[in-house]
Design a protein around this motif. Structure first.
Motif, PDB file in Angstrom:
ATOM      1  N   UNK A  74       0.824  -1.212   0.000  1.00 43.87           N
ATOM      2  CA  UNK A  74       0.000   0.000   0.000  1.00 43.87           C
ATOM      3  C   UNK A  74       0.853   1.255   0.000  1.00 43.87           C
ATOM      4  N   UNK A  75       0.206   2.406  -0.280  1.00 49.63           N
ATOM      5  CA  UNK A  75       0.950   3.660  -0.320  1.00 49.63           C
ATOM      6  C   UNK A  75       1.303   4.158   1.075  1.00 49.63           C
ATOM      7  N   UNK A  76       0.631   3.682   2.090  1.00 50.20           N
ATOM      8  CA  UNK A  76       0.809   4.296   3.399  1.00 50.20           C
ATOM      9  C   UNK A  76       1.425   3.345   4.414  1.00 50.20           C
TER      10      UNK A  76
ATOM     11  N   UNK B  45       9.774   4.691  -4.096  1.00 51.45           N
ATOM     12  CA  UNK B  45       9.069   3.591  -3.467  1.00 51.45           C
ATOM     13  C   UNK B  45       9.996   2.775  -2.583  1.00 51.45           C
TER      14      UNK B  45
END
Lengths: 443, 441
Positions: B288-290, B306
């Motif tokens: 996930x991004x978070x 990333x």
């Protein structure tokens, strides 16, 4: 043999017709503020794909500000008047969804995939950031470092990608398609939140957007939700026309030689400027698409691979491709990676020789029938992938196609005649091409 | 491994991906089993067959043999030469493809209903009567070596291979799945035949299918395919604990960026703590991004595009591993940050709120995986390969919800050892001392 093949084709034609009746046709609506709404119902799993497409992309970046459309795409995940920075991510995640966004030369899209009963929440947040984005320096400044890193990581770390960037820059003499979507580094370094905000105000509005919803939903319910969340957003009055600088007649073929210490296996890659697929004329593009399939569509049986890789054994691989997904221009590509001991010069000559032979010999009907079979099968296989259906329809609408024109594409591909294919091949013009060599640094 | 003595077509309604999908276990007349989701609305079927072993069956000094053998399967079979085989398959618009992995070879089949028999015939030919000619070997070998040489210029590949070489010295996992230019260059046809005999066996195999096919039709196919194969006669590798030791290994590479791979020993997929470790990883550095790492290293400081971690839990060895890329001038700072974050993990940094957030996410996201016949067939075969029970799809979300913060902290103590972290840095990092011996090529 011929009879058996006809029977198979007849059976398939029937299957496709029956399916067209069984599968749900996309349903199209337009809100009062000009926003287009498309719904594809697919009730096999309790999941929905929600996408918003804007008719703006990298080719709409103002001169000197390459990368702004893509930078804005990143910034759309920052704060709005109603959502904190990062809240969009958190809410989608908390609801078990996935989401992302992408920028092409001609459009920018934002999409989420979630349980079908969360659709309203996705619409609420997506509608919010269509108008309420608020870019603080503490948000846009670190994000600029992120896109610079992205350029470093996805582009500059790869000689193949850099080579591709150089070839495009050489192919387009005037059109912004010659600039990378992510932007040139020196221009990206100068982008600011203010520039992004100006771009956002001009291009992000309901009358420049398309909503695509696909999955376990009823079209009427989607329309009602769209009216509730997107309906109140006012249309922008002075939406700019999309007139990008066009190519002049191209008179001189270009050659690009790039040397890079990281290149292990040199190769030749050529781009031709070609017509693109347009609502007025899809047939020409269809002919190029089928031509690419005949020349390079199969690692074993396509013309380039068969001659150069198998018969002559001088290539590790050889390829052809067509992209007709640009609003203003298409590209046709050819390439060859020679085996060790064969020079790029000889490899390029061999590639041209095979192309010249094809122009003399014409289309092998058995090969064309196999390609057509695969086109027909694609019409069936694609029904299994709801997200891909939503994506290809969304892209077509963003490029100005109607739903009907979009759905015609596979039929048109199948109808392409050998004469049309040969005409397309003959129109490939070296004067409007760039031929690139990528090789290692000479010791 | 859980085995079922089930009646033919034991049916379970799936709670997650709607009651619309039913998973059944099909037992063939010869006693083979397969998992099936019947879905007749679109006239094609996807079948996934996983053969245990894969590159882990490569003998010492023969790394890449199974992988190269797999590439040769489409190079002619039965009476067809390579192009004849491809043309026959194209005429059906079906797909028959083999892929060699670390611990398995998978066979993926896709067939329109009206061409299903023809496609299965072609799959059988490739599986049981490959030609393995010298000319094909030479040509595909040249392609493979070219690909390996290209990969050897990719900093991500260099980082990943160096990391494996350091952590699994002397074990098959130390060598790349696809081999090296040296090993691939040395193969003879005998090596390829030997790899074929080792890789495809009737007793180390799992079958999943989804789409327009009945249990009886699937049974017939399973019997036909599996009865043509021999029983396994090669031992699988021993389990090996990952052990790169602490330190930093720098591999010089041109360019403005450094790729950094980092990790510690991991956890086996059949460990009782695996679900807890899975949640821990999702919170710490998952996709996930978070995730914690993304938030600290990308969002807060913009040091990378990333950063991800994963549980690389293979059948015969495992590592808790991560990767990122950053500017050469920031490499030292990025390494310090990763160490700090592992310390945060070890110090019990994960909160109840973190846990609940990831539980909500994982339970909600599960349905999204079942997105088409091919995905479903692959999941069904893969679940059997990993030893999951038939009802796992039903209970999986309950297992996720049952994990407590106490469980997570216990597993954090097992996994998060900042002093054990090994970093492989590929690039020209500024101000970074190499404190471990460079690995031999």
């Amino acid at each position: 043999m011929v009879v058996a093949k006809r029977l198979i084709l007849a059976a398939l034609a029937w299957a496709v017709t029956a399916l067209a009746a069984a599968a749900e046709d996309p349903q199209l609506f337009t809100l009062d503020n000009g926003m287009q709404v498309v719904v594809i119902e697919d009730h096999r799993a309790p999941v929905v794909v929600h996408m918003v497409w804007y008719r703006v992309g990298g080719a709409d970046d103002p001169a000197g500000q390459s990368g702004i459309a893509h930078y804005l795409e990143h910034l759309m995940f920052k704060a709005t008047d109603n959502l904190e920075e990062g809240e969009f991510d958190r809410v989608v995640q908390a609801n078990g969804g996935t989401h992302n966004a992408f920028t092409s030369w001609d459009y920018t899209a934002y999409h989420q995939r979630v349980a079908a009963d969360r659709l309203a929440l996705m619409m609420e947040m997506e509608a919010d950031r269509m108008v309420n984005l608020r870019l603080d320096r503490s948000d846009w400044l670190p994000e600029r470092d992120v896109i610079l890193r992205e350029r470093g990581q996805t582009l500059e770390s790869s000689p193949d990608r850099q080579f591709g960037e150089q070839l495009r820059a050489a192919l387009y003499q005037n059109h912004p398609y010659g600039r990378p979507i992510i932007g040139w580094r020196h221009e990206m370094e100068q982008l600011t939140g203010e520039i992004a905000t100006d771009f956002y105000r001009v291009h992000y509005s309901p009358n420049n957007a398309i909503l695509v919803v696909a999955g376990d939903v009823e079209a009427e319910d989607v329309l009602e939700l769209a009216r509730e969340y997107y309906g109140p957003i006012p249309a922008v009055e002075d939406l700019p026309e999309r007139h990008r600088p066009q190519e002049p007649p191209q008179l001189a073929e270009r050659r690009v030689i790039m040397e890079d210490a990281r290149v292990a296996q040199p190769y030749v890659h050529r781009l031709y400027l070609t017509p693109t697929r347009t609502p007025d004329d899809q047939r020409q593009a269809a002919a190029y698409q089928v031509l690419a399939a005949l020349l390079g569509g199969s690692a074993q049986t396509s013309i380039l691979e068969r001659r150069l890789t198998y018969d002559e054994g001088i290539a590790i691989s050889a390829w052809a491709g067509y992209s007709g997904s640009g609003l203003d221009s298409g590209t046709f590509t050819l390439g060859i990676m020679p085996v060790d001991g064969v020079s790029l010069d000889d490899a390029e000559a061999a590639l041209d020789r095979v192309l010249a032979n094809f122009l003399e010999e014409g289309v092998d009907m058995e090969q064309l029938e196999r390609v057509r079979m695969q086109i027909r099968a694609e019409a069936i296989y694609q029904l299994d992938d709801t997200q891909a259906r939503a994506q290809s329809l969304g892209a077509d609408l963003a490029l100005g196609f109607t739903v009907e024109q979009s759905e015609e594409w596979l039929d048109l591909l199948e109808q392409v005649t050998p004469e049309e294919i040969m005409a397309a091949a003959r129109r490939l013009d070296r004067h409007a091409s760039v031929t690139g060599w990528l090789r290692g640094v000479e010791e | 491994m859980i085995r079922f003595l089930s009646a033919i077509a034991l049916t379970l309604g799936l709670a997650m991906p709607a009651g619309a999908i039913d998973l059944q276990e099909v037992t063939s007349s010869e006693g083979h089993t397969a998992w099936l989701v019947e879905e007749h609305s679109i006239p094609f079927v996807s079948i996934e067959i996983i053969f245990t072993g894969g590159a882990s069956l490569d003998p010492a000094g023969r790394a890449g043999a199974v992988s190269l053998m797999t590439s040769l399967l489409s190079e002619g079979a039965g009476d067809y030469d390579a192009q004849g085989y491809a043309a026959a398959l194209e005429a059906t618009a079906g797909n028959v493809s083999f892929e060699a992995g670390r611990d398995s070879v998978s066979l993926t089949i896709k067939a329109l209903s009206e061409n299903r028999d023809d496609v299965i015939d072609l799959a059988m030919l490739a599986l049981t009567e490959p030609q393995f000619g010298q000319m094909s070997l030479d040509r595909v070998r040249a392609q493979t070596i070219a690909a390996l040489e290209r990969a050897a210029q990719n900093p991500n590949t260099i980082a990943q291979q160096t990391y494996a070489r350091l952590g699994y010295a002397g074990h098959p996992y130390a060598t790349p799945t696809d081999g090296t230019p040296a090993t691939v260059g040395s193969f003879t046809l005998d090596d390829i035949l030997d790899a074929h005999r080792a890789a495809f066996t009737s007793d180390r195999v799992y079958v999943g299918a989804a789409g327009d096919i009945t249990p009886a039709e699937l049974s017939a196919i399973v019997d036909r395919v599996l009865s043509a194969l021999p029983e396994a006669d090669r031992p699988l590798p021993e389990y090996r604990a990952f052990d790169a030791g602490p330190g930093v290994t720098v591999v010089p590479f041109p360019g403005p960026q450094s790729v950094i791979q980092f990790g510690v020993p991991g956890i086996p997929a059949d460990d009782d703590d695996f679900m807890e470790a899975y949640l821990l990883n999702e919170i710490f550095g998952g996709g996930g991004f978070t995730s914690r790492l993304m938030s600290e290293i990308r969002e807060e400081r913009g040091l990378t595009y990333g950063v991800y971690t994963s549980l690389a839990s293979n059948q015969f060895g495992d590592s808790f591993v991560g990767r990122m890329s950053t500017g050469n001038e920031n490499a030292a700072a990025a390494i310090d940050l990763v160490r700090e974050q592992f310390q945060w993990l070890a110090d019990g940094g994960i909160t109840q709120a973190d846990l609940e957030r990831i539980q909500t996410y994982l339970t909600g996201a599960y349905a999204l995986r079942f997105d088409g016949n091919e995905s479903i067939a692959r999941i069904l075969a893969s679940m059997q390969f990993q030893g999951f029970p038939l009802d796992y799809i039903n209970i999986r979300n309950d297992l996720v919800r049952a994990v407590t913060l106490e469980d997570i902290q216990r597993v954090a103590q097992r996994l998060a050892h900042p002093d054990q972290l090994h970093f492989v840095v590929v690039g020209q990092p500024v101000g970074l001392e190499q404190d471990a011996a460079a690995p031999a090529e």
